[in-house]
Design an enzyme around this catalytic site. Structure first.
Site, PDB file in Angstrom:
ATOM      1  N   GLU A   1       7.192 -13.712 -31.568  1.00  0.00           N
ATOM      2  CA  GLU A   1       8.469 -13.504 -30.875  1.00  0.00           C
ATOM      3  C   GLU A   1       9.503 -14.572 -31.224  1.00  0.00           C
ATOM      4  OE1 GLU A   1       7.959 -13.561 -26.602  1.00  0.00           O
ATOM      5  OE2 GLU A   1       6.498 -15.165 -26.662  1.00  0.00           O
TER       6      GLU A   1
ATOM      7  N   ARG B   1      -1.798 -12.680 -21.510  1.00  0.00           N
ATOM      8  CA  ARG B   1      -0.965 -13.737 -22.087  1.00  0.00           C
ATOM      9  C   ARG B   1      -1.032 -14.974 -21.202  1.00  0.00           C
ATOM     10  NH1 ARG B   1       5.298 -12.537 -22.719  1.00  0.00           N
ATOM     11  NH2 ARG B   1       5.377 -12.905 -20.478  1.00  0.00           N
TER      12      ARG B   1
ATOM     13  N   HIS C   1       0.827  -1.211   0.000  1.00  0.00           N
ATOM     14  CA  HIS C   1       0.000   0.000   0.000  1.00  0.00           C
ATOM     15  C   HIS C   1       0.858   1.258   0.000  1.00  0.00           C
ATOM     16  CE1 HIS C   1      -3.864  -2.051   1.599  1.00  0.00           C
ATOM     17  NE2 HIS C   1      -3.672  -2.221   0.320  1.00  0.00           N
TER      18      HIS C   1
ATOM     19  N   CYS D   1       4.561  -5.427 -27.763  1.00  0.00           N
ATOM     20  CA  CYS D   1       4.622  -5.328 -26.303  1.00  0.00           C
ATOM     21  C   CYS D   1       6.041  -5.526 -25.775  1.00  0.00           C
ATOM     22  CB  CYS D   1       3.655  -6.316 -25.661  1.00  0.00           C
ATOM     23  SG  CYS D   1       3.933  -8.015 -26.186  1.00  0.00           S
TER      24      CYS D   1
ATOM     25  N   ARG E   1      19.262 -13.119 -24.256  1.00  0.00           N
ATOM     26  CA  ARG E   1      18.904 -11.775 -23.808  1.00  0.00           C
ATOM     27  C   ARG E   1      19.397 -11.459 -22.397  1.00  0.00           C
ATOM     28  NH1 ARG E   1      12.255 -12.211 -23.393  1.00  0.00           N
ATOM     29  NH2 ARG E   1      12.221 -10.833 -21.607  1.00  0.00           N
TER      30      ARG E   1
ATOM     31  N   ASN F   1      11.469  -8.469 -27.285  1.00  0.00           N
ATOM     32  CA  ASN F   1      12.500  -8.928 -26.344  1.00  0.00           C
ATOM     33  C   ASN F   1      12.995 -10.316 -26.760  1.00  0.00           C
ATOM     34  OD1 ASN F   1      11.586  -6.662 -25.082  1.00  0.00           O
ATOM     35  ND2 ASN F   1      10.550  -7.712 -23.417  1.00  0.00           N
ATOM     36  N   ASP F   2      12.051 -11.191 -27.051  1.00  0.00           N
ATOM     37  CA  ASP F   2      12.438 -12.531 -27.491  1.00  0.00           C
ATOM     38  C   ASP F   2      12.748 -12.576 -28.982  1.00  0.00           C
ATOM     39  OD1 ASP F   2      12.616 -14.313 -25.317  1.00  0.00           O
ATOM     40  OD2 ASP F   2      10.453 -14.132 -25.030  1.00  0.00           O
TER      41      ASP F   2
ATOM     42  N   ARG G   1       1.413 -10.219 -18.039  1.00  0.00           N
ATOM     43  CA  ARG G   1       2.290 -11.395 -17.958  1.00  0.00           C
ATOM     44  C   ARG G   1       1.808 -12.268 -16.803  1.00  0.00           C
ATOM     45  NH1 ARG G   1       6.484  -7.229 -19.355  1.00  0.00           N
ATOM     46  NH2 ARG G   1       7.776  -8.084 -21.019  1.00  0.00           N
TER      47      ARG G   1
HETATM   48  C1  PEP Z   1       8.869 -10.194 -25.392  1.00  0.00           C
HETATM   49  O1  PEP Z   1       9.446 -11.281 -25.493  1.00  0.00           O
HETATM   50  O2  PEP Z   1       9.105  -9.223 -26.134  1.00  0.00           O
HETATM   51  C2  PEP Z   1       7.844  -9.980 -24.360  1.00  0.00           C
HETATM   52  C3  PEP Z   1       7.119  -8.892 -24.344  1.00  0.00           C
HETATM   53  O3  PEP Z   1       7.666 -10.925 -23.426  1.00  0.00           O
HETATM   54  P1  PEP Z   1       8.671 -11.271 -22.229  1.00  0.00           P
HETATM   55  O4  PEP Z   1       9.599 -10.106 -22.069  1.00  0.00           O
HETATM   56  O5  PEP Z   1       7.807 -11.518 -21.077  1.00  0.00           O
HETATM   57  O6  PEP Z   1       9.369 -12.510 -22.725  1.00  0.00           O
HETATM   58 MG    MG Z   2       8.718 -13.122 -24.659  1.00  0.00          MG
END
Ligand code: PEP
Ligand code: MG
Length: 569
Positions: free
Chosen positions: A429, A329, A186, A500, A463, A452-453, A293
């Site tokens: 991804e 997701r 909080h 995303c 990564r 990201n992936d 997520r």
């Molecule tokens: C991604 O892979 O770009 C993504 C948004 O998911 P995460 O970072 O949770 O793998």
């Molecule tokens: Mg991902």
């Protein structure tokens, strides 16, 4: 330097005020008869209730209704006959009002603090706060009034109870430091609502910091400097000024639509990990949730969350974002995301292994539970969309869709309400998904590009490995071509496409994404306003020109250098 959790962004510099707990020893208070003690209890409860109501009204006016909810909850508890009845029973058994309050609140605190759910455990703090307020009143002690702390105060405490936090004013409190609490406590929620920098969970803070010490703190990095040297102080002052200037400037973009310089609208959503994050996302101007997520619901616990628990978590976000989209997701475990109680097998190459959609399709019970929870959570607001992680082929969408249809049949047979036409989309991804985006687009209701992936798999660069961090970049032409072709495939098939991954918030990449026609940007809550601003600065023509030039370049260095030089300030 002390380190904790950065719970509310911003830089705080000032003098520490260490808030000590008051002496609430009531052992010397004599019992003055049942009627008298009951009357004392009633009077104290009424006074506390009145004070809390006044504070809630002020908080509502100053920050908004949501911020006063904690206080309203306390008022409700105070008026709950179940609780007060137990206190009266204690008095009837010959105890003072103080002892009755202490015993009854104590038993509730013990009950709530043993619970799994963080929100439930938080209730223990709320009741502890209520006990203190009642005892302070009964013992005739002075109500601690943080509202009158001098300007530039850095408040330090073991823990801030909700009502202590309420007394805090942005005008005089430059920062908050506690020993306990994390990003979802909080104190953190309120600190963010008040936009006061906060570093929580700093071990030993209340004993290591003394009232009067000069403190410089960073609520994003979670760093706290005690009596900083001149260089650190100068550095923190400069960062504070920059942060404030930026924040003030970005406030202009709150409540505004997200449009490019020509007035073309794009959707700007936020990424969240827990239902509690949704409030902050809304306050920061998110127009929807582009990535929830859900693995965070499965973490930091001993067993799987059940269907009801998951449904409640998803529905909470759906309700807060009623009328707006919420993309959830399904469980993305494996790779760098471990959940110990699932006992995932140790693999040679976890990023290429039995993870995400692959794992879920094999764990039928676990996946059906999540799909059922999502379908049911969508019943009221019809704004939930389901998204599959790490898809590499059509078979995975088909298998997931078949399970979704089975879940619908089951729910219908059970007479449970659900969203019959819930949408099913995929994250793009993996290079495979990118290459067959045209095929996937025939069966997916929408795409969201997970850069990201996608970056890690396209470039074959882990990564999370610092040794190869220099090679991990979305500015590689392979990644950019991949993004471009995914957006094109979605457009050709007529389905919406978002992003995303972190790249969606990168001011150097935004012109490219705009030029290609990305429909939806989903970024962290703290990046929403900056992203809205960047989008507003680009016309389609300018974005197209920058995209054409960037895509004519062949090296990462060349592309990144060029795009960085084109960032609009
Ligand atoms: C991604 O892979 O770009 C993504 C948004 O998911 P995460 O970072 O949770 O793998
Ligand atoms: Mg991902």
């Amino acid at each position: 330097m002390l380190k904790g959790t950065g719970a509310s962004a911003g830089v705080g510099i000032g003098r520490a005020l260490v808030v000590k707990e008051q002496n609430l020893d009531f052992s010397g208070v004599p019992f003055s008869g049942q009627e008298q003690e009951k009357a004392r209890l009633t009077e104290a409860a009424a006074a506390v209730s009145q004070r809390l109501s006044a504070m809630a009204a002020e908080m509502t006016q100053r920050v908004g209704e949501h911020a006063a909810e904690i206080l309203s909850g306390q008022i409700m508890m105070l008026n709950d006959p179940f609780m007060t009845g137990q206190m009266e029973e204690q008095i009837a058994a010959g105890n003072t009002a103080e002892a009755a309050v202490d015993a009854v609140c104590g038993s509730f605190i013990a009950m709530f603090s043993g619970m799994e759910d963080e929100l439930m455990r938080q209730r223990a703090t709320d009741i502890g706060d209520l006990r203190t307020r009642l005892l302070v009143n009964l013992l005739g002690l002075e109500d601690m009034d943080l509202a009158h702390a001098p300007a530039g105060t850095i408040l330090v405490a073991k823990d801030f109870t909700p009502s202590m936090t309420v007394g805090i004013r942005r005008e005089n409190v430059a920062g908050i430091i506690t020993e306990v609490g994390g990003r979802t406590s909080h104190s953190a929620i309120l600190a963010r609502a008040l936009e006061i920098p906060a570093v929580l969970g700093v071990p030993g803070a209340a004993s290591q910091i003394h009232s009067g010490d000069t403190v410089a703190m960073d609520g994003e990095l979670g760093h706290v400097y005690l009596d900083p040297d001149e260089r650190t102080l100068k550095d923190y002052q400069a960062r504070q000024e920059a942060f404030e200037a930026q924040r003030q400037m970005l406030k202009e973009y709150l409540g505004k639509p997200t449009v490019n310089a020509d007035g073309r609208p794009v959707a700007l959503y936020a990424n969240i990990g827990k239902p509690e994050d949704a409030q902050a996302a809304l306050e920061k101007g998110a127009e929807g949730i582009g990535l929830f997520r859900t693995e965070f619901l499965f973490m930091d616990r001993e067993d799987l969350p059940g269907e009801e628990e998951q449904m409640n978590a998803y529905r909470q976000v759906a309700a807060l974002f009623a009328g707006k989209e919420v993309i959830i997701r399904t469980l993305d475990v494996g790779g760098d995301k471990d959940i110990p109680y699932l006992h995932l097998e140790k693999e040679e190459n976890p990023f290429l292994g039995h993870r995400a959609i692959r794992y879920c399709l094999d764990e039928v019970d676990l996946y059906m539970t999540q799909l059922r929870a999502l379908l049911r959570a969508g019943a009221d607001y019809k704004n939930i969309k389901i998204m599959l992680p790490l898809v590499t082929g059509l078979e995975e969408i088909r298998a997931a869709r078949a399970m979704l249809e089975k879940a619908k049949k089951e729910l219908a047979a059970q007479g449970l309400a659900f969203d019959e036409s819930i949408q099913l989309g995929v994250m793009i991804e993996t290079p495979a998904a990118s290459q067959i985006a045209d095929l996937l687009a025939q069966e997916a209701d929408f795409f969201s590009i997970g850069t990201n992936d996608l970056t890690q798999y396209t470039l074959a660069v882990d990564r999370g490995n610092p040794q190869v961090a220099g090679l991990y970049t979305p500015f590689h032409p392979a990644v950019l071509r991949s993004i471009a072709s995914v957006i094109r495939a979605a457009k050709e098939a007529g389905i919406p496409v978002g992003m995303c991954g972190e790249a969606a918030a990168d001011p150097a990449l935004i012109p490219l994404l705009l030029s290609w026609g990305l429909d939806e940007f989903s970024v962290s809550a703290s990046a929403v306003l900056a992203t809205r601003r960047t989008i507003s600065l680009w016309s389609q023509k300018e974005a197209d020109d920058v995209r054409a030039e960037a895509m004519s370049l062949s090296s990462v260095k060349g592309i990144q250098g060029y795009l960085s030089s084109m960032i609009k300030k």
